[in-house]
Scaffold this motif. Structure first.
Motif, short mmCIF file in Angstrom:
data_model
loop_
_atom_site.label_atom_id
_atom_site.label_comp_id
_atom_site.label_asym_id
_atom_site.label_seq_id
_atom_site.Cartn_x
_atom_site.Cartn_y
_atom_site.Cartn_z
N LYS A 31 -19.82 -44.41 32.18
CA LYS A 31 -21.29 -44.36 32.22
C LYS A 31 -21.85 -44.10 30.82
O LYS A 31 -22.76 -44.79 30.35
CB LYS A 31 -21.71 -43.25 33.19
N VAL A 32 -21.27 -43.11 30.14
CA VAL A 32 -21.76 -42.77 28.80
C VAL A 32 -21.51 -43.94 27.84
O VAL A 32 -22.38 -44.30 27.03
CB VAL A 32 -21.10 -41.47 28.28
N GLU A 35 -24.21 -46.53 28.71
CA GLU A 35 -25.58 -46.11 28.38
C GLU A 35 -25.81 -46.00 26.88
O GLU A 35 -26.87 -46.29 26.38
CB GLU A 35 -25.88 -44.75 29.02
N ARG A 36 -24.76 -45.58 26.16
CA ARG A 36 -24.98 -45.27 24.75
C ARG A 36 -24.31 -46.25 23.79
O ARG A 36 -24.46 -46.14 22.57
CB ARG A 36 -24.55 -43.83 24.48
N GLU A 212 -20.52 -34.57 31.84
CA GLU A 212 -21.38 -35.67 31.38
C GLU A 212 -22.24 -35.20 30.21
O GLU A 212 -22.39 -35.88 29.20
CB GLU A 212 -22.26 -36.17 32.53
N ARG A 213 -22.76 -34.01 30.36
CA ARG A 213 -23.57 -33.44 29.28
C ARG A 213 -22.71 -33.23 28.02
O ARG A 213 -23.13 -33.52 26.90
CB ARG A 213 -24.14 -32.10 29.76
N ASN A 216 -22.09 -36.52 26.33
CA ASN A 216 -23.31 -36.99 25.65
C ASN A 216 -23.58 -36.21 24.37
O ASN A 216 -24.01 -36.77 23.37
CB ASN A 216 -24.51 -36.90 26.61
N GLU A 217 -23.30 -34.92 24.41
CA GLU A 217 -23.50 -34.11 23.19
C GLU A 217 -22.57 -34.56 22.08
O GLU A 217 -22.95 -34.61 20.91
CB GLU A 217 -23.25 -32.63 23.49
N VAL A 219 -21.34 -37.55 21.78
CA VAL A 219 -21.80 -38.88 21.35
C VAL A 219 -23.02 -38.77 20.44
O VAL A 219 -23.20 -39.60 19.52
CB VAL A 219 -22.06 -39.77 22.59
N ASP A 220 -23.83 -37.74 20.62
CA ASP A 220 -24.98 -37.52 19.71
C ASP A 220 -24.50 -37.52 18.24
O ASP A 220 -25.18 -38.02 17.37
CB ASP A 220 -25.66 -36.18 19.99
#
Ligand code: G3P
Length: 223
Positions: A31-32, A35-36, A212-213, A216-217, A219-220
């Motif tokens: 998903k990540v 999305e990213r 998931e968070r 995402n962090e 990937v930031d």
């Protein structure tokens, strides 16, 4: 080959990274990735690899394979088996599963023959240079003493990252990954600023309350 920077998540043998939870985590990584738009790879144990492969559209690599041919080898996993089950690559010589240099060489060459991506770990810059000579697809440097902890290689050993990149690039132009203790986007950003082409992470994602968070962090820091 994968687009860089790449994030490899090693599920290890954490309870939250096996069975149904492994599949769930792999779906989060997919998903990540979608999305990213970043490269995300899952390194899983062979049983879960079979469960996950085909269910998600991200590369699935084995955490370890043995340097053996077909034959009388009880309980071994070889490159042929990884190929048979359509794995995308191999994590080789992780600090938790170190191999002899002759075995590393065998596995890199065999992975090449079978079209599998080889990610070979090194515990320091000197070993990373030696491995670069064997020409894998990726060299991943992880200081063993920082693995699983809360202090990252980026903050505790930036000079080791620089030295590793110098050592590898002086031998072969191979992408360099770093890992150990990486927990957030700042750690990732710093590693990439120092010249790394990606990171390997385990506990920061697999043991996170909200994976998931956490992904995402991380990937930031790649953005
Ligand atoms: O393979 C990656 C791993 O060894 C790093 O572990 O828990 O420090 O992110 P961790």
């Amino acid at each position: 080959m994968w687009k860089t920077p790449v994030l490899i998540v090693n599920f290890k043998l954490y309870p939250s990274g096996i069975g149904e939870k492994a599949l769930k985590l792999a779906r989060i990584l997919e998903k990540v990735h979608k999305e990213r738009g970043v490269s995300v790879v899952a390194a899983v144990n062979p049983l879960d690899a079979l469960k996950i492969k085909g269910e998600v559209d991200i590369p699935i690599i084995l955490q370890h394979v043995d340097a053996v041919d077909f034959g009388a080898h009880t309980g071994r996993i070889n490159v042929e088996l990884a190929k048979e089950y359509k794995m995308d690559g191999l994590l080789i010589n992780h600090s938790e599963r170190m191999l002899k240099i002759s075995e590393i060489d065998y596995l890199i060459q065999k992975a090449k023959d079978f079209g599998l991506v080889s990610v070979v770990c090194a515990n320091n810059s000197r070993v990373a240079g030696a491995i670069a000579f064997l020409n894998p697809n990726f060299v991943a440097m992880e200081p063993p003493e920082l693995i699983g902890g809360n202090v990252s290689v980026s903050s505790a050993k930036p000079e080791a990252i620089v030295k590793t990149i110098e050592a590898v690039k002086s031998i072969n132009n191979i992408p360099v990954l770093v890992g150990a203790g990486i927990k957030d986007g700042k750690d990732v950003k710093k590693a990439l600023e120092l010249g790394a082409n990606g990171v390997l992470v385990a506990s920061g994602v697999v043991k996170a309350k909200d994976p998931e968070r956490a992904v995402n962090e991380l990937v930031d820091g790649m953005m």
